[in-house]
Design an enzyme around this catalytic site. Sequence first.
Site, PDB file in Angstrom:
ATOM      1  N   ASP A 144       0.839  -1.196   0.000  1.00  0.00           N
ATOM      2  CA  ASP A 144       0.000   0.000   0.000  1.00  0.00           C
ATOM      3  C   ASP A 144       0.882   1.258   0.000  1.00  0.00           C
ATOM      4  O   ASP A 144       1.806   1.372   0.805  1.00  0.00           O
ATOM      5  CB  ASP A 144      -0.840  -0.072   1.293  1.00  0.00           C
ATOM      6  CG  ASP A 144      -1.994   0.870   1.315  1.00  0.00           C
ATOM      7  OD1 ASP A 144      -2.513   1.196   0.242  1.00  0.00           O
ATOM      8  OD2 ASP A 144      -2.392   1.276   2.435  1.00  0.00           O
ATOM      9  N   HIS A 145       0.590   2.189  -0.908  1.00  0.00           N
ATOM     10  CA  HIS A 145       1.301   3.484  -0.970  1.00  0.00           C
ATOM     11  C   HIS A 145       2.825   3.361  -1.065  1.00  0.00           C
ATOM     12  O   HIS A 145       3.553   4.004  -0.287  1.00  0.00           O
ATOM     13  CB  HIS A 145       0.941   4.372   0.231  1.00  0.00           C
ATOM     14  CG  HIS A 145      -0.488   4.815   0.229  1.00  0.00           C
ATOM     15  ND1 HIS A 145      -0.964   5.802  -0.594  1.00  0.00           N
ATOM     16  CD2 HIS A 145      -1.560   4.367   0.935  1.00  0.00           C
ATOM     17  CE1 HIS A 145      -2.271   5.968  -0.398  1.00  0.00           C
ATOM     18  NE2 HIS A 145      -2.654   5.090   0.521  1.00  0.00           N
TER      19      HIS A 145
ATOM     20  N   HIS B 297      -7.914   9.841   3.990  1.00  0.00           N
ATOM     21  CA  HIS B 297      -7.430   8.858   4.961  1.00  0.00           C
ATOM     22  C   HIS B 297      -7.868   9.250   6.370  1.00  0.00           C
ATOM     23  O   HIS B 297      -7.773  10.415   6.747  1.00  0.00           O
ATOM     24  CB  HIS B 297      -5.896   8.780   4.935  1.00  0.00           C
ATOM     25  CG  HIS B 297      -5.356   8.013   3.766  1.00  0.00           C
ATOM     26  ND1 HIS B 297      -4.249   8.401   3.067  1.00  0.00           N
ATOM     27  CD2 HIS B 297      -5.775   6.870   3.185  1.00  0.00           C
ATOM     28  CE1 HIS B 297      -4.008   7.523   2.107  1.00  0.00           C
ATOM     29  NE2 HIS B 297      -4.924   6.595   2.147  1.00  0.00           N
ATOM     30  N   GLY B 298      -8.313   8.262   7.133  1.00  0.00           N
ATOM     31  CA  GLY B 298      -8.634   8.505   8.535  1.00  0.00           C
ATOM     32  C   GLY B 298     -10.124   8.642   8.790  1.00  0.00           C
ATOM     33  O   GLY B 298     -10.944   8.631   7.870  1.00  0.00           O
TER      34      GLY B 298
ATOM     35  N   HIS C 125      -9.513   4.676  -1.765  1.00  0.00           N
ATOM     36  CA  HIS C 125      -8.699   4.703  -0.538  1.00  0.00           C
ATOM     37  C   HIS C 125      -9.474   5.441   0.535  1.00  0.00           C
ATOM     38  O   HIS C 125     -10.492   6.075   0.273  1.00  0.00           O
ATOM     39  CB  HIS C 125      -7.366   5.421  -0.810  1.00  0.00           C
ATOM     40  CG  HIS C 125      -6.345   4.518  -1.421  1.00  0.00           C
ATOM     41  ND1 HIS C 125      -5.250   4.082  -0.714  1.00  0.00           N
ATOM     42  CD2 HIS C 125      -6.281   3.952  -2.646  1.00  0.00           C
ATOM     43  CE1 HIS C 125      -4.536   3.289  -1.506  1.00  0.00           C
ATOM     44  NE2 HIS C 125      -5.142   3.193  -2.684  1.00  0.00           N
ATOM     45  N   GLY C 126      -8.945   5.370   1.759  1.00  0.00           N
ATOM     46  CA  GLY C 126      -9.569   6.124   2.846  1.00  0.00           C
ATOM     47  C   GLY C 126     -10.979   5.627   3.145  1.00  0.00           C
ATOM     48  O   GLY C 126     -11.868   6.418   3.465  1.00  0.00           O
TER      49      GLY C 126
ATOM     50  N   SER D 153     -12.301   4.177   5.612  1.00  0.00           N
ATOM     51  CA  SER D 153     -12.846   4.372   6.967  1.00  0.00           C
ATOM     52  C   SER D 153     -13.570   5.712   7.040  1.00  0.00           C
ATOM     53  O   SER D 153     -13.114   6.708   6.471  1.00  0.00           O
ATOM     54  CB  SER D 153     -11.713   4.391   8.004  1.00  0.00           C
ATOM     55  OG  SER D 153     -11.033   3.163   8.007  1.00  0.00           O
TER      56      SER D 153
ATOM     57  N   ASN E 233     -10.100   0.402   0.385  1.00  0.00           N
ATOM     58  CA  ASN E 233      -9.042   0.258   1.393  1.00  0.00           C
ATOM     59  C   ASN E 233      -9.538   0.687   2.773  1.00  0.00           C
ATOM     60  O   ASN E 233     -10.098   1.777   2.924  1.00  0.00           O
ATOM     61  CB  ASN E 233      -7.856   1.156   1.025  1.00  0.00           C
ATOM     62  CG  ASN E 233      -7.076   0.622  -0.151  1.00  0.00           C
ATOM     63  OD1 ASN E 233      -7.617  -0.082  -1.006  1.00  0.00           O
ATOM     64  ND2 ASN E 233      -5.799   0.951  -0.209  1.00  0.00           N
TER      65      ASN E 233
ATOM     66  N   THR F 181      -7.955   2.740   9.193  1.00  0.00           N
ATOM     67  CA  THR F 181      -8.211   3.403  10.484  1.00  0.00           C
ATOM     68  C   THR F 181      -9.253   2.680  11.339  1.00  0.00           C
ATOM     69  O   THR F 181      -9.065   2.527  12.553  1.00  0.00           O
ATOM     70  CB  THR F 181      -8.670   4.859  10.253  1.00  0.00           C
ATOM     71  OG1 THR F 181      -7.735   5.470   9.383  1.00  0.00           O
ATOM     72  CG2 THR F 181      -8.731   5.636  11.550  1.00  0.00           C
TER      73      THR F 181
END
Length: 294
Positions: A77-78, A183-184, A214-215, A217, A236, A239
């Site tokens: 990932d990343h 993200h988060g 992505h992100g 959560s 993805n 968190t």
Amino acid sequence: MKEILKKAQKEHYALGAFNFSTAEILKATVLAAKELSSPIIVATSEGEGGFIGFREAAALVGVWREAAKLPIILNLDHGKNLDIIKKAVAAGYDAVHFDGSGLSYKENIEQTSKAVKYIREYSKTFDRDVIIEGEIGYLRGASSLHQEKLEIKESDLTSPEQALDFIEQTGVDSLAIVIGNAHGVFAAGEEKLHLDRLAAIKKEVGDKVFLVLHGGSGIPAEDVKKAIELGIVKVNINTELRLAYKAGLEKEFAASPSETTPYKMLQPSIDEVKKVVMEKIKLFGSENKININN
Ligand code: G3H
Ligand code: ZN
């Protein structure tokens, strides 16, 4: 491995890509997938892979794949440079995400193309099909709990025309896009997806690429569901697993402060993480999809 994603694309469901950095988070994720007969992607970032060990992560996934009889894709990932991509495939990862989104568009195309070339040569030499994901757009945040409000600008979002140009120029298999995701988890309010932007991207790229969110959560379930209907095939999640893991530890320390046996102390974390993964698998629609041929 690509067939697993192709089937998801064809049947309009998504695979969860669940991050892990410890053996018990991986265990919780595999147990959840096993219980729901779901194919899964498990992933480590550079930091997470550095902690558990890249070869160790690949070995653990290999053992679980056999023991649970499940299709499990191990993803980097990343990855931000070619060295880390090389390290992951050499360790046995099945998929890599080259994240050049922090570079200029031109640089991103150049570097992603180099990574794609490397992966294609590697796949041919070792007769092992490795999947490669690229990324465009500005993805904010980090995989933690944020107190501040999330402000996403129009200019952060992936442009539909650029998405097509990027996949044509680089030849990536998958593309991470920005459509309001970050993200988060944001305590001050959930992330709202720009579903119209996703529809426009899908219209441009069709089935030429696997679209990745992505992100995952902290996005309302309804939005995630609609995004999958509109063409997202990989979501993805990190968190929410980290928060569940921590909640399990806190619960255990409060309930049994004198406990010193690690496998007992970690069981509540496994249970909490497993619960989240099961909930996500149901939301993504990958339950009972382990048979690739139907
Ligand atoms: O690459 C990992 C994911 O994008 C995780 O995002 O921490 O918001 O779930 P998340
Ligand atoms: Zn991410």
